[in-house]
Write a protein that holds these residues in place. Structure first.
Motif: not given
Ligand SMILES: [Zn+2]
Ligand SMILES: [Zn+2]
Length: 362
Positions: A98-107, A113-117
């Motif tokens: 489940c991605g952070c939903g806020k980072c560039d990759n999630c968006k 590959v969430c940048l806030n992994y």
């Molecule tokens: Zn993210």
């Protein structure tokens, strides 16, 4: 209302190669989360690897004792504040990421590959909202677990919990298959008929491949044949590159799904794919340095795509289970209660008794 106990049984990894059944508090769902009663957990190839300490480089698990388990299905039994997406009683299947939903990759939808992994707050750092259930955050090898609603999907009525627990596995295959692309009426190759490869084979067929060739050996290759592979190549008996070229009039396959993890498979994939063809790297490798034939990749304009986990494919995978395009029941060969998890892992890891997918019932 469903009665929820205060404590639950969980199978925990206490240290590498040390599993133990423990009793822990049932977690409480926070805002945007639900509590699920876990019904089925499928053992993944990554599970024995994590148990043996094979993912130290990735910091999986991040602490001990750790509750693993990421391929699961169950029932929503309590809602956290503000949840409108699900109701108590819903049958759901989970995604590990489940991605952070806020980072560039999630968006952009690339939440595996969430940048806030790993920034989930478990270590006292900031909680950016990322979760990787069963790898970096506690998983499904327990009676209950809490999930963010973004990690959940409703299960079609005609799909069992055991089959739905493979939503993650089928999704990992499907993400790679989608990235490579399937040529309608073309020739697709799947290397490595483990659970992911078998799903990839059935997905290639469902997506219009004219002919799917599977490369493997033993019982799993037989399983591929039983599940509808058009051509099966036993790599112990014949050269798979030569055979694929022969079958395609010397041109090569349109796309190759590398699901084996054998260190020589990516190179073979590049040698059996046609000029301008695609190779999806769906497997992971014990060693990080795996050889590739660079001049073939260059001269033949081969497209190699890395496929990380299963973003945005779960609904499609569940649909394939529902329509029978993926014959899920035929993949589940063994089931065990949570108490016998260590035995279940052994049966799965060492391919005992013709095991393909082994499912736990907590
Ligand atoms: Zn993210
Ligand atoms: Zn998995």
């Amino acid at each position: 209302m469903i009665e929820i106990p205060k404590k639950m049984k969980a199978m925990a990894l206490m240290a590498y190669d040390h599993l133990e059944m423990i009793e822990v508090p049932v977690p409480q769902p926070g805002p945007g989360e639900v509590l699920c009663r876990i019904k089925s957990v499928a053992i993944c190839g990554s599970d024995p690897k994590m148990i043996h300490g094979g993912y130290r480089f990735a910091n999986w698990p991040p602490y001990f004792p750790f509750i693993m388990g990421h391929e699961w299905a169950g029932q929503v039994v309590a809602l956290g504040p503000g949840v409108t997406e699900f109701q108590v009683g819903d049958r759901v299947a989970g995604e590990a990421h489940c991605g952070c939903g806020k980072c560039d990759n999630c968006k952009r939808g690339h939440y595996t590959v969430c940048l806030n992994y790993g920034k989930d707050g478990h270590d006292g750092g900031p909680d950016m909202g990322h979760r990787h259930y069963g790898f970096y955050w506690q998983g499904a090898n327990a009676e209950y677990n809490v999930y963010k609603v973004g990690a959940l999907h409703r299960i079609p009525d005609n799909v069992s919990y055991d089959v739905a627990s493979m939503c993650d596995c089928a999704g990992v295959a499907l993400h790679g298959v989608e990235l490579a692309g399937v040529t309608p009426g073309g020739t697709s190759v799947v290397i490595g008929p483990g659970p992911i490869g078998l799903c990839a084979m059935m997905e290639c067929k469902a997506m219009g491949s004219g002919r799917v060739i599977v490369i493997g050996r033993g019982a799993k290759l037989e399983k591929a044949r039983e599940l509808g592979a058009d051509v099966c190549i036993d790599f112990e008996k014949e050269d798979p590159v030569a055979r694929v070229l022969e079958l395609t009039g010397g041109v090569g396959a349109d796309e190759v799904m590398e699901c084996s993890g054998a260190p020589d498979s990516p190179e073979k994939a590049c040698r059996m794919v046609r000029k301008t063809g695609a190779v999806a790297i769906i497997a992971t490798y014990k060693q990080s340095d795996v050889p590739l034939p660079m001049n073939i990749i260059n001269f033949n304009e081969i497209r190699i795509v890395g496929a990380k986990a299963n973003p945005n494919v779960s609904e499609k995978a569940l649909c394939f289970f529902s329509t029978g395009a993926i014959q899920g029941e035929k993949l589940v060969t063994h089931t065990f209660p949570l108490e016998e998890y260590a035995k279940a892992v052994d049966v799965f890891e060492h391919k005992k008794d013709g095991s393909i997918k082994v499912v736990i019932h907590p």
